[in-house]
Design an enzyme around this catalytic site. Sequence first.
Site, PDB file in Angstrom:
ATOM      1  N   ASP A  87      -6.023 -12.579  -2.971  1.00 42.75           N
ATOM      2  CA  ASP A  87      -6.773 -11.498  -2.334  1.00 42.75           C
ATOM      3  C   ASP A  87      -8.142 -12.001  -1.869  1.00 42.75           C
ATOM      4  O   ASP A  87      -8.539 -13.124  -2.200  1.00 42.75           O
ATOM      5  CB  ASP A  87      -6.908 -10.333  -3.337  1.00 42.75           C
ATOM      6  CG  ASP A  87      -6.945  -8.984  -2.638  1.00 42.75           C
ATOM      7  OD1 ASP A  87      -7.306  -8.940  -1.454  1.00 42.75           O
ATOM      8  OD2 ASP A  87      -6.608  -7.968  -3.284  1.00 42.75           O
ATOM      9  N   ASP A 125      -4.397  -1.624   3.352  1.00 46.73           N
ATOM     10  CA  ASP A 125      -3.342  -1.401   2.353  1.00 46.73           C
ATOM     11  C   ASP A 125      -2.434  -0.233   2.730  1.00 46.73           C
ATOM     12  O   ASP A 125      -2.912   0.805   3.184  1.00 46.73           O
ATOM     13  CB  ASP A 125      -3.974  -1.039   0.989  1.00 46.73           C
ATOM     14  CG  ASP A 125      -4.739  -2.192   0.383  1.00 46.73           C
ATOM     15  OD1 ASP A 125      -4.868  -3.244   1.029  1.00 46.73           O
ATOM     16  OD2 ASP A 125      -5.208  -2.027  -0.756  1.00 46.73           O
TER      17      ASP A 125
HETATM   18  C1  GLA Z   1      -6.474  -5.131  -2.238  1.00 55.00           C
HETATM   19  C2  GLA Z   1      -5.141  -5.578  -1.654  1.00 55.00           C
HETATM   20  C3  GLA Z   1      -4.020  -4.758  -2.266  1.00 55.00           C
HETATM   21  C4  GLA Z   1      -4.031  -4.906  -3.781  1.00 55.00           C
HETATM   22  C5  GLA Z   1      -5.402  -4.518  -4.322  1.00 55.00           C
HETATM   23  C6  GLA Z   1      -5.528  -4.840  -5.799  1.00 55.00           C
HETATM   24  O1  GLA Z   1      -6.808  -3.840  -1.835  1.00 55.00           O
HETATM   25  O2  GLA Z   1      -5.139  -5.462  -0.253  1.00 55.00           O
HETATM   26  O3  GLA Z   1      -2.771  -5.165  -1.739  1.00 55.00           O
HETATM   27  O4  GLA Z   1      -3.720  -6.221  -4.119  1.00 55.00           O
HETATM   28  O5  GLA Z   1      -6.453  -5.196  -3.643  1.00 55.00           O
HETATM   29  O6  GLA Z   1      -6.782  -4.543  -6.319  1.00 55.00           O
END
Ligand code: GLA
Length: 429
Positions: free
Chosen positions: A174, A235
């Site tokens: 990430d 997301d």
């Molecule tokens: C980000 C990523 C998600 C997930 C969260 C976890 O938002 O884009 O896919 O992994 O972090 O905290």
Amino acid sequence: MTAKRCLGRRSRPLCSVLAVRFLALVLWGVLGARALDNGLAKTPIMGWLHWERFMCNVDCQEEPESCISEKLFMQMADLMDSDGWKHVGYEYLCIDDCWMATQRDNDGRLQADPKRFPGGIRRLADYVHSKGLKLGIYADVGNKTCAGFPGSFGYYDIDAQTFADWGVDLLKFDGCYCDSVAHLADGYKRMSLALNRTGRSIVYSCEWPLYMWPFQKPNYTEIREYCNYWRNFADIYDSWQSVKNILDWTSNQKGIIDVAGPGGWNDPDMLVIGNFGLSWDQQITQMALWAIMAAPLLMSNDLRNISPQAKALLQNKDVIAINQDPLGKQGYRLRKEDNIEVWERPLSNLAWAVAMVNLQESGGPRSYSTLVTSLGKGVACNPACLITQLLPVKSKLGFYTWTSVLKTRINPTGTILLLLENASHTHLN
Ligand code: GLA
């Protein structure tokens, strides 16, 4: 032109020209298609990832069945093995954020939360491997993960080696809490190289472009050289609006389509099929379009409690075959007219997948007619093709010649997914 003919004196100039052209083509192919050289993700990876459905639930007292713990992953591993998931290709069982203890150990290594993962990741990996599956884990390029657990900044080599020692097969990396664009790019590259140096085959999943976009246009050619797949957009969450946003963004980014190919894929995020937010037609749309987009198929749902209908959709072998087509070309939106979108994807053996989406959210099923010449760059049905509808239900629509009109009916927010097989390649010809 054969090699022998090229030896003849008179044909030498022509041979040289051809040789140069051939070389240019090879170079273009090599350069154009340069992907992370780890031999992995030749087709989009398939598996399960905990985030959308289970998020950062660390309260195992109150919610022992849905907190992020080794028990959850062992149960999912059992089901991936016993309920047909592994059989159709879902192979990677992936942990997302919130698996870690809040501190590194005395040697600076990441460690799993001791209460929720009492056996540690090594033992969990052994268990997952014993089921014929692979284990994915999560870390972050910056100072902290998005949920605030220890980040890998300054620890790339140690962390890569730790994951390799544990027997991890995939890393989702990430991009939260990174202090500059330079550190972001540098960190993603360093981790890629660190993983390679471990000598273990570890699929590398990046969010590098997603965190780059607010500052500058990502260099996708470079990203492809370091990552096996990469997130571009926000997301996903369990709603039609979210799926629509992702499709809308993707359809307007022509630049990302040609970058995808064996070894490196655009990742529009998890499949939320089998959860709460999508109607049946919307689940069909997600499955069909993720196949068209050559997307990694990472389900985020509860395999202990999933409807037979959602399971059948996720395990639909015809649709999975489109997603996994060995040609490895990502599809694109061909046109949008009056709230109907037509997407298409070239497949091996001159076949094409076509998805027709009805984005109108009022009224009933809508009729849509299209000239088959307008599909598949005009060659899909030249001189003729066999069209099979794969979704919502499988049915053979029959032979269409170049000038035929194809008539369909599409439910609101639903999709018709079609396979067009060129007559010159079908055994019925
Ligand atoms: C980000 C990523 C998600 C997930 C969260 C976890 O938002 O884009 O896919 O992994 O972090 O905290």
